[in-house]
Design an enzyme around this catalytic site. Structure first.
Site, PDB file in Angstrom:
ATOM      1  N   LYS A  32       0.857  -1.185   0.000  1.00 57.98           N
ATOM      2  CA  LYS A  32       0.000   0.000   0.000  1.00 57.98           C
ATOM      3  C   LYS A  32       0.891   1.232   0.000  1.00 57.98           C
ATOM      4  O   LYS A  32       1.803   1.352   0.819  1.00 57.98           O
ATOM      5  CB  LYS A  32      -0.892   0.012   1.238  1.00 57.98           C
ATOM      6  CG  LYS A  32      -1.818   1.211   1.310  1.00 57.98           C
ATOM      7  CD  LYS A  32      -2.799   1.086   2.444  1.00 57.98           C
ATOM      8  CE  LYS A  32      -2.279   1.648   3.743  1.00 57.98           C
ATOM      9  NZ  LYS A  32      -2.064   3.100   3.756  1.00 57.98           N
ATOM     10  N   ASP A  59      -3.411   4.351  -1.742  1.00 54.31           N
ATOM     11  CA  ASP A  59      -4.342   4.781  -0.678  1.00 54.31           C
ATOM     12  C   ASP A  59      -4.279   6.292  -0.513  1.00 54.31           C
ATOM     13  O   ASP A  59      -3.647   6.799   0.405  1.00 54.31           O
ATOM     14  CB  ASP A  59      -3.914   4.055   0.609  1.00 54.31           C
ATOM     15  CG  ASP A  59      -4.728   4.424   1.829  1.00 54.31           C
ATOM     16  OD1 ASP A  59      -5.885   4.858   1.674  1.00 54.31           O
ATOM     17  OD2 ASP A  59      -4.197   4.266   2.950  1.00 54.31           O
ATOM     18  N   LYS A  61      -7.188   8.239  -0.605  1.00 57.97           N
ATOM     19  CA  LYS A  61      -8.438   8.644   0.085  1.00 57.97           C
ATOM     20  C   LYS A  61      -8.998   9.965  -0.434  1.00 57.97           C
ATOM     21  O   LYS A  61      -9.143  10.936   0.324  1.00 57.97           O
ATOM     22  CB  LYS A  61      -8.197   8.764   1.592  1.00 57.97           C
ATOM     23  CG  LYS A  61      -7.739   7.487   2.280  1.00 57.97           C
ATOM     24  CD  LYS A  61      -7.789   7.656   3.782  1.00 57.97           C
ATOM     25  CE  LYS A  61      -7.322   6.453   4.540  1.00 57.97           C
ATOM     26  NZ  LYS A  61      -5.870   6.211   4.477  1.00 57.97           N
ATOM     27  N   ASP A  64     -13.523  15.217  -2.381  1.00 52.29           N
ATOM     28  CA  ASP A  64     -13.652  16.596  -2.883  1.00 52.29           C
ATOM     29  C   ASP A  64     -14.937  16.649  -3.702  1.00 52.29           C
ATOM     30  O   ASP A  64     -15.711  15.685  -3.700  1.00 52.29           O
ATOM     31  CB  ASP A  64     -12.394  16.950  -3.717  1.00 52.29           C
ATOM     32  CG  ASP A  64     -12.090  18.449  -3.701  1.00 52.29           C
ATOM     33  OD1 ASP A  64     -13.044  19.260  -3.794  1.00 52.29           O
ATOM     34  OD2 ASP A  64     -10.912  18.818  -3.594  1.00 52.29           O
ATOM     35  N   THR A 119     -10.390   3.645  10.844  1.00 51.08           N
ATOM     36  CA  THR A 119     -10.266   2.734  11.994  1.00 51.08           C
ATOM     37  C   THR A 119      -9.684   3.454  13.220  1.00 51.08           C
ATOM     38  O   THR A 119      -9.630   2.882  14.296  1.00 51.08           O
ATOM     39  CB  THR A 119      -9.406   1.507  11.631  1.00 51.08           C
ATOM     40  OG1 THR A 119      -8.280   1.941  10.876  1.00 51.08           O
ATOM     41  CG2 THR A 119     -10.190   0.510  10.819  1.00 51.08           C
ATOM     42  N   ARG A 211       2.596  -0.739  10.888  1.00 47.55           N
ATOM     43  CA  ARG A 211       3.632  -0.786  11.918  1.00 47.55           C
ATOM     44  C   ARG A 211       3.954  -2.169  12.471  1.00 47.55           C
ATOM     45  O   ARG A 211       5.130  -2.432  12.749  1.00 47.55           O
ATOM     46  CB  ARG A 211       3.281   0.214  13.031  1.00 47.55           C
ATOM     47  CG  ARG A 211       3.480   1.654  12.550  1.00 47.55           C
ATOM     48  CD  ARG A 211       2.727   2.659  13.380  1.00 47.55           C
ATOM     49  NE  ARG A 211       1.285   2.593  13.146  1.00 47.55           N
ATOM     50  CZ  ARG A 211       0.390   3.393  13.722  1.00 47.55           C
ATOM     51  NH1 ARG A 211       0.783   4.316  14.570  1.00 47.55           N
ATOM     52  NH2 ARG A 211      -0.890   3.279  13.431  1.00 47.55           N
TER      53      ARG A 211
HETATM   54  O1  C5P Z   1       0.574   1.051  11.052  1.00 50.60           O
HETATM   55  P1  C5P Z   1      -0.832   0.590  10.859  1.00 50.60           P
HETATM   56  O2  C5P Z   1      -0.972  -0.922  10.800  1.00 50.60           O
HETATM   57  O3  C5P Z   1      -1.806   1.221  11.836  1.00 50.60           O
HETATM   58  O4  C5P Z   1      -1.193   1.121   9.392  1.00 50.60           O
HETATM   59  C1  C5P Z   1      -2.499   1.090   8.863  1.00 50.60           C
HETATM   60  C2  C5P Z   1      -2.506   1.747   7.518  1.00 50.60           C
HETATM   61  O5  C5P Z   1      -3.824   1.711   6.977  1.00 50.60           O
HETATM   62  C3  C5P Z   1      -2.099   3.230   7.519  1.00 50.60           C
HETATM   63  O6  C5P Z   1      -1.346   3.427   6.321  1.00 50.60           O
HETATM   64  C4  C5P Z   1      -3.391   3.991   7.459  1.00 50.60           C
HETATM   65  O7  C5P Z   1      -3.279   5.200   6.731  1.00 50.60           O
HETATM   66  C5  C5P Z   1      -4.295   3.026   6.686  1.00 50.60           C
HETATM   67  N1  C5P Z   1      -5.737   3.150   6.909  1.00 50.60           N
HETATM   68  C6  C5P Z   1      -6.321   3.030   8.165  1.00 50.60           C
HETATM   69  N2  C5P Z   1      -7.688   3.144   8.296  1.00 50.60           N
HETATM   70  C7  C5P Z   1      -8.457   3.364   7.243  1.00 50.60           C
HETATM   71  C8  C5P Z   1      -7.871   3.467   5.964  1.00 50.60           C
HETATM   72  C9  C5P Z   1      -6.498   3.347   5.830  1.00 50.60           C
HETATM   73  O8  C5P Z   1      -5.626   2.779   9.137  1.00 50.60           O
HETATM   74  N3  C5P Z   1      -9.773   3.409   7.380  1.00 50.60           N
END
Ligand code: C5P
Length: 232
Positions: A32, A59, A61, A64, A119, A211
């Site tokens: 991603k 990603d 997002k 607009d 999330t 992460r």
């Molecule tokens: O580090 P972590 O596992 O929290 O990363 C989650 C990834 O998913 C991040 O890049 C974040 O921008 C993305 N994301 C998210 N929730 C969403 C859409 C995308 O956490 N609803």
């Protein structure tokens, strides 16, 4: 496309990204590319990662007015990515315009999915800051249905909501779920989270893991554990 693990390459630039991807000498992970890396390096980073043989979820997002999103999606359609996304909160008109923009002259296009509620958002913040008073899972299902009616291929949602999204929108409607943590890793800013194994049970199609893999002592081992727990 079957079930898979998507690694969130949330890095500040191409050196860190390629140093990270070079560790994966076996299966090329689905990756991603988010705002941080895309804004730092521009579209060329997408082409370079694609040339290395990775599938890509871009990603960005988008959110607009419909005309602006349509034109932006038309630009993104020239990049050979597998999945793009936008915010369902932009309304059905925006989602329909996005699909039009994303569709190439030959009729092909990347998959398009909608973010329902991030999330990192929980019930309390949604009520107090966004003034949305409905239960969060009702909001997620409503946004998912809007996305489906607009012709999109799926949603980004919490892994905890994936089963219900499939009940409401059908099994073939994709659920791409960030908010994944191993039982022993810290949640950070994420709120609606679960483990890869539980995400599999609930029915996510793709888990997005940042992460827990990128900051792991051994990222390849962490990725392989995600694959084993989620894909089996
Ligand atoms: O580090 P972590 O596992 O929290 O990363 C989650 C990834 O998913 C991040 O890049 C974040 O921008 C993305 N994301 C998210 N929730 C969403 C859409 C995308 O956490 N609803």
């Amino acid at each position: 496309m079957g079930k898979d693990v998507i690694i969130a390459c949330d890095f500040p630039g191409k050196e860190q990204t390629f140093a990270f991807l070079d560790k994966f000498t076996g299966k090329k992970p689905f990756v991603k590319i988010g705002m941080e890396l895309f804004y730092a390096e521009g579209p060329q980073i997408v082409r370079e990662i694609k040339n290395r043989g990775h599938r890509i979820f871009l990603d960005l997002k988008l959110h607009d007015i419909p005309n602006t999103v349509k034109k932006a999606m038309a630009v993104l359609s020239s990049l050979d990515v597998d999945i793009c996304n936008l915010h369902a909160a932009g309304t059905a008109a925006m989602m329909e315009a996005a699909l039009e923009g994303l569709t190439r002259p030959d009729g092909s296009r990347p998959l398009l999915i909608a973010v329902t509620q991030l999330t990192s958002t929980d019930q309390e913040r949604m009520e107090n800051e966004l003034l949305i008073k409905e239960p969060i899972d009702r909001v997620v299902m409503h946004y998912a249905l809007n996305a489906k009616k607009a012709g999109l291929d799926g949603v980004v949602c919490s892994p905890l909501e994936a089963g219900k999204v499939h009940e409401v929108c059908g099994q073939s409607f994709l659920t791409v779920t960030p908010g994944i943590r191993f039982s022993d890793s810290s949640a950070g800013d994420q709120k609606r989270i679960t483990t890869p194994a539980r995400a599999k049970e609930i029915g996510s199609d793709y888990i997005v893991v940042g992460r827990p893999v990128t900051a792991a002592e051994d990222p390849v081992e962490a990725y392989e554990k995600c694959l084993a727990d989620f894909v089996g």
